[in-house]
Scaffold this motif. Structure first.
Motif, PDB file in Angstrom:
ATOM      1  N   TYR A  55       0.865  -1.323  -0.085  1.00 13.62           N
ATOM      2  CA  TYR A  55       0.175   0.193   0.268  1.00 13.62           C
ATOM      3  C   TYR A  55       0.900   1.461  -0.075  1.00 13.62           C
ATOM      4  O   TYR A  55       0.615   2.213  -0.645  1.00 13.62           O
ATOM      5  N   TYR A  56       1.853   1.485   0.979  1.00 12.54           N
ATOM      6  CA  TYR A  56       2.575   1.927   1.220  1.00 12.54           C
ATOM      7  C   TYR A  56       3.516   2.848  -0.133  1.00 12.54           C
ATOM      8  O   TYR A  56       3.755   3.707  -1.076  1.00 12.54           O
ATOM      9  N   ARG A  57       3.738   1.587  -0.630  1.00 13.32           N
ATOM     10  CA  ARG A  57       4.600   1.455  -2.283  1.00 13.32           C
ATOM     11  C   ARG A  57       3.492   2.130  -3.278  1.00 13.32           C
ATOM     12  O   ARG A  57       4.327   3.370  -4.055  1.00 13.32           O
ATOM     13  N   ILE A  58       2.324   2.084  -3.732  1.00 13.77           N
ATOM     14  CA  ILE A  58       2.316   1.908  -4.502  1.00 13.77           C
ATOM     15  C   ILE A  58       1.456   3.748  -4.295  1.00 13.77           C
ATOM     16  O   ILE A  58       1.092   4.718  -4.960  1.00 13.77           O
ATOM     17  N   ASP A  59       1.280   3.757  -2.530  1.00  8.46           N
ATOM     18  CA  ASP A  59       0.786   4.617  -2.701  1.00  8.46           C
ATOM     19  C   ASP A  59       2.303   6.429  -2.570  1.00  8.46           C
ATOM     20  O   ASP A  59       2.084   7.709  -3.167  1.00  8.46           O
ATOM     21  N   VAL A  60       3.275   6.182  -2.471  1.00 11.94           N
ATOM     22  CA  VAL A  60       4.863   6.603  -2.169  1.00 11.94           C
ATOM     23  C   VAL A  60       5.027   6.778  -3.716  1.00 11.94           C
ATOM     24  O   VAL A  60       5.434   7.364  -4.164  1.00 11.94           O
ATOM     25  N   GLN A  61       5.335   5.147  -4.287  1.00 17.94           N
ATOM     26  CA  GLN A  61       6.226   5.416  -5.427  1.00 17.94           C
ATOM     27  C   GLN A  61       6.166   5.711  -6.027  1.00 17.94           C
ATOM     28  O   GLN A  61       5.955   5.913  -8.129  1.00 17.94           O
ATOM     29  N   THR A  62       4.014   4.746  -7.196  1.00 14.47           N
ATOM     30  CA  THR A  62       4.118   4.992  -7.947  1.00 14.47           C
ATOM     31  C   THR A  62       2.533   6.519  -8.176  1.00 14.47           C
ATOM     32  O   THR A  62       2.449   6.871  -6.930  1.00 14.47           O
ATOM     33  N   THR A  63       2.416   6.522  -9.265  1.00  7.26           N
ATOM     34  CA  THR A  63       1.103   8.003  -9.367  1.00  7.26           C
ATOM     35  C   THR A  63       0.039   7.139  -8.879  1.00  7.26           C
ATOM     36  O   THR A  63      -0.893   8.462  -9.595  1.00  7.26           O
ATOM     37  N   ASP A  64       0.123   5.842  -8.833  1.00 10.21           N
ATOM     38  CA  ASP A  64      -1.743   5.496  -9.349  1.00 10.21           C
ATOM     39  C   ASP A  64      -1.902   5.505  -7.330  1.00 10.21           C
ATOM     40  O   ASP A  64      -1.158   5.900  -6.759  1.00 10.21           O
ATOM     41  N   SER A  65      -3.811   5.694  -7.586  1.00 11.82           N
ATOM     42  CA  SER A  65      -4.059   5.514  -5.816  1.00 11.82           C
ATOM     43  C   SER A  65      -4.565   3.879  -5.370  1.00 11.82           C
ATOM     44  O   SER A  65      -4.686   3.195  -6.127  1.00 11.82           O
ATOM     45  N   PRO A  66      -4.157   3.679  -4.449  1.00  7.87           N
ATOM     46  CA  PRO A  66      -3.667   2.116  -3.683  1.00  7.87           C
ATOM     47  C   PRO A  66      -5.400   1.930  -3.831  1.00  7.87           C
ATOM     48  O   PRO A  66      -5.660   0.672  -3.698  1.00  7.87           O
ATOM     49  N   LYS A  67      -6.409   2.664  -3.552  1.00 12.65           N
ATOM     50  CA  LYS A  67      -7.812   2.543  -3.606  1.00 12.65           C
ATOM     51  C   LYS A  67      -8.233   1.971  -4.782  1.00 12.65           C
ATOM     52  O   LYS A  67      -9.426   1.323  -5.454  1.00 12.65           O
ATOM     53  N   ASP A  68      -7.475   2.087  -6.172  1.00 18.38           N
ATOM     54  CA  ASP A  68      -7.975   2.204  -7.270  1.00 18.38           C
ATOM     55  C   ASP A  68      -7.404   0.633  -8.350  1.00 18.38           C
ATOM     56  O   ASP A  68      -7.332  -0.546  -8.673  1.00 18.38           O
ATOM     57  N   THR A  69      -6.860   0.434  -6.329  1.00 22.28           N
ATOM     58  CA  THR A  69      -5.808  -1.033  -7.344  1.00 22.28           C
ATOM     59  C   THR A  69      -6.599  -2.541  -7.102  1.00 22.28           C
ATOM     60  O   THR A  69      -7.185  -2.557  -6.048  1.00 22.28           O
ATOM     61  N   THR A  70      -6.571  -2.937  -7.529  1.00 31.23           N
ATOM     62  CA  THR A  70      -7.256  -4.314  -7.789  1.00 31.23           C
ATOM     63  C   THR A  70      -6.749  -5.488  -7.275  1.00 31.23           C
ATOM     64  O   THR A  70      -5.131  -5.689  -7.349  1.00 31.23           O
ATOM     65  N   ILE A  71      -6.952  -6.345  -6.441  1.00 32.57           N
ATOM     66  CA  ILE A  71      -6.316  -7.135  -5.211  1.00 32.57           C
ATOM     67  C   ILE A  71      -7.320  -8.538  -5.959  1.00 32.57           C
ATOM     68  O   ILE A  71      -8.646  -8.859  -6.252  1.00 32.57           O
ATOM     69  N   VAL A  72      -6.252  -9.787  -6.848  1.00 33.75           N
ATOM     70  CA  VAL A  72      -6.759 -10.319  -7.723  1.00 33.75           C
ATOM     71  C   VAL A  72      -6.346 -11.431  -6.486  1.00 33.75           C
ATOM     72  O   VAL A  72      -5.413 -11.998  -6.138  1.00 33.75           O
ATOM     73  N   ILE A  73      -7.907 -12.511  -6.206  1.00 32.01           N
ATOM     74  CA  ILE A  73      -7.335 -13.084  -5.155  1.00 32.01           C
ATOM     75  C   ILE A  73      -7.273 -15.669  -6.198  1.00 32.01           C
ATOM     76  O   ILE A  73      -7.984 -14.822  -7.383  1.00 32.01           O
ATOM     77  N   ARG A  74      -6.567 -15.218  -6.565  1.00 27.75           N
ATOM     78  CA  ARG A  74      -6.289 -16.958  -6.878  1.00 27.75           C
ATOM     79  C   ARG A  74      -5.895 -18.249  -6.287  1.00 27.75           C
ATOM     80  O   ARG A  74      -4.952 -18.558  -5.661  1.00 27.75           O
ATOM     81  N   ALA A  75      -7.322 -18.076  -5.861  1.00 30.34           N
ATOM     82  CA  ALA A  75      -7.724 -19.445  -4.688  1.00 30.34           C
ATOM     83  C   ALA A  75      -7.849 -20.843  -4.886  1.00 30.34           C
ATOM     84  O   ALA A  75      -8.273 -20.769  -6.347  1.00 30.34           O
ATOM     85  N   HIS A  76      -7.604 -21.582  -4.624  1.00 28.94           N
ATOM     86  CA  HIS A  76      -7.370 -23.123  -4.687  1.00 28.94           C
ATOM     87  C   HIS A  76      -8.556 -23.393  -4.569  1.00 28.94           C
ATOM     88  O   HIS A  76      -9.657 -22.999  -3.967  1.00 28.94           O
ATOM     89  N   LYS A  77      -9.253 -23.963  -5.277  1.00 28.81           N
ATOM     90  CA  LYS A  77     -10.758 -24.321  -5.326  1.00 28.81           C
ATOM     91  C   LYS A  77     -10.830 -25.578  -4.489  1.00 28.81           C
ATOM     92  O   LYS A  77     -12.065 -25.150  -3.770  1.00 28.81           O
ATOM     93  N   ALA A  78      -9.973 -25.950  -3.694  1.00 27.86           N
ATOM     94  CA  ALA A  78     -10.752 -27.229  -2.518  1.00 27.86           C
ATOM     95  C   ALA A  78     -10.509 -25.571  -1.406  1.00 27.86           C
ATOM     96  O   ALA A  78     -10.517 -26.568  -0.409  1.00 27.86           O
ATOM     97  N   ALA A  79      -9.723 -24.740  -1.562  1.00 24.62           N
ATOM     98  CA  ALA A  79      -9.262 -23.812  -0.207  1.00 24.62           C
ATOM     99  C   ALA A  79     -10.731 -23.429   0.769  1.00 24.62           C
ATOM    100  O   ALA A  79     -12.078 -23.721  -0.475  1.00 24.62           O
ATOM    101  N   LYS A  80     -11.074 -22.965   2.049  1.00 24.17           N
ATOM    102  CA  LYS A  80     -12.225 -23.087   2.321  1.00 24.17           C
ATOM    103  C   LYS A  80     -12.141 -21.007   1.799  1.00 24.17           C
ATOM    104  O   LYS A  80     -11.456 -20.276   2.127  1.00 24.17           O
ATOM    105  N   GLY A  81     -13.592 -21.124   1.923  1.00 22.70           N
ATOM    106  CA  GLY A  81     -14.351 -20.350   1.557  1.00 22.70           C
ATOM    107  C   GLY A  81     -13.630 -19.096   2.794  1.00 22.70           C
ATOM    108  O   GLY A  81     -14.060 -18.047   2.051  1.00 22.70           O
ATOM    109  N   GLY A  82     -14.152 -19.578   3.664  1.00 19.45           N
ATOM    110  CA  GLY A  82     -13.570 -18.892   4.699  1.00 19.45           C
ATOM    111  C   GLY A  82     -12.208 -17.995   4.889  1.00 19.45           C
ATOM    112  O   GLY A  82     -12.017 -17.230   5.266  1.00 19.45           O
TER     113      GLY A  82
END
Lengths: 157, 162
Positions: A93-120
């Protein structure tokens, strides 16, 4: 008996068609080679979904988190249990906020979870990301070639 | 000035093909070995700010967000689906029910419809994605995707306790 004296000649096959074909094969494999290996992780087997079509436009600011079946999370080559990701998310978050011109709020977290991982676990992971300040999430799934997804069938009432 | 080959003997220069073919085959083997067919991947977008002030209390909104709850067995398989207190036997039924609710005169439109998805902790993630697939769209007979609900979010553990 007379033996004919034969001239020893070296027979040369025409190599041109073979080389042509071989170069064509090389060109074929070079074009098809997957350069997006950095986005994948061997421990994750994605769930499949009939609607998981590749997006028309590539997401620009994204952070990919892989979540294994046992709760191991991988983010930026760092492997840690998903409950201990907060520190790394804060750093990101700090790296995106300070070192780039992008806003961390616009950053998308892509979650690649295993299909048998617990939903919780996925839910908790999202919560940890929220606490770190991220708002946009994308759950990644594999495109299902068959029109009828296998898990859409009933399993019990 | 010296001029070479003035004797008129035409010399045929033969290229050594063997090293080239060796290298070409090595390249070919390398690309064949590293070739991997990867299925295309797609995303389901979820927007979840940490503490989002709601525009209005749910009971004052014209169409409050739908609530979907997936309960699971101990082995992580799907045990039951509940949509707004209505029990549905399969994900297929959930998809049909959402199609009935969205876009009709008495229901929310595709743009305004919201759904809050909750599930048991042990339920395997593939079932969650299966349910999200069912609520977010369907494929018509021609294979075109018909979008249903686009605003999908997970419930918070606090709302789960209620």
């Amino acid at each position: 008996m007379r033996i004919k004296k034969q001239k020893s000649e070296i027979l040369e096959g025409d190599l041109t068609p073979m080389i042509d074909m071989t170069f064509q094969l090389i060109a074929f494999f070079m074009v098809l080679i997957n350069f997006t290996q950095s986005e994948t992780n061997d421990m994750v087997q994605l769930p499949d979904s009939a609607l998981a079509k590749p997006p028309d436009s590539q997401l620009e600011n994204l952070v990919i988190i892989h979540l294994g079946q046992d709760g191991t999370a991988v983010m930026n080559q760092t492997e840690v249990n998903y409950l201990g990701l907060r520190h790394y998310l804060d750093v990101e978050y700090y790296r995106i906020d300070v070192q780039t011109t992008d806003s961390p709020k616009d950053t998308t977290i892509v979650i690649r979870a295993h299909k048998a991982a617990k939903g919780g676990m996925v839910q908790e992971l999202i919560q940890i990301c929220q606490e770190a300040g991220f708002e946009n999430f994308a759950l990644r799934a594999e495109e299902n070639i068959n029109s009828a997804p296998k898990y859409i069938t009933p399993l019990g009432g | 000035m010296k001029i070479r080959n003035t004797d008129g003997k035409g010399e045929k220069i033969e290229l050594q093909m063997t090293p080239m073919i060796d290298i070409v085959f090595q390249l070919l083997v390398f690309f064949i070995m590293t070739f991997k067919i990867v299925a295309m991947e797609g995303d389901f977008n979820i927007r979840m700010p940490a503490a989002s002030p709601q525009a209005a209390p749910p009971d004052q909104m014209e169409f409050p967000p739908m609530k979907l709850y997936l309960s699971g067995n101990e082995d992580g398989t799907l045990a039951g689906i509940r949509l707004n207190e209505e029990s549905l036997p399969t994900v297929q039924h959930l998809n049909s029910r959402i199609q009935e609710l969205i876009g009709t005169d008495g229901g929310p439109s595709r743009d305004t419809a919201e759904i809050e998805v909750g599930f048991d902790y042990d339920l395997h993630y593939e079932w969650v994605i299966g349910a999200i697939t069912a609520v977010s769209g369907t494929k018509d007979t021609n294979g075109n995707v018909v979008r249903l609900i686009e605003k999908i979010r997970f419930n918070t553990p606090e709302s789960q306790d209620e």
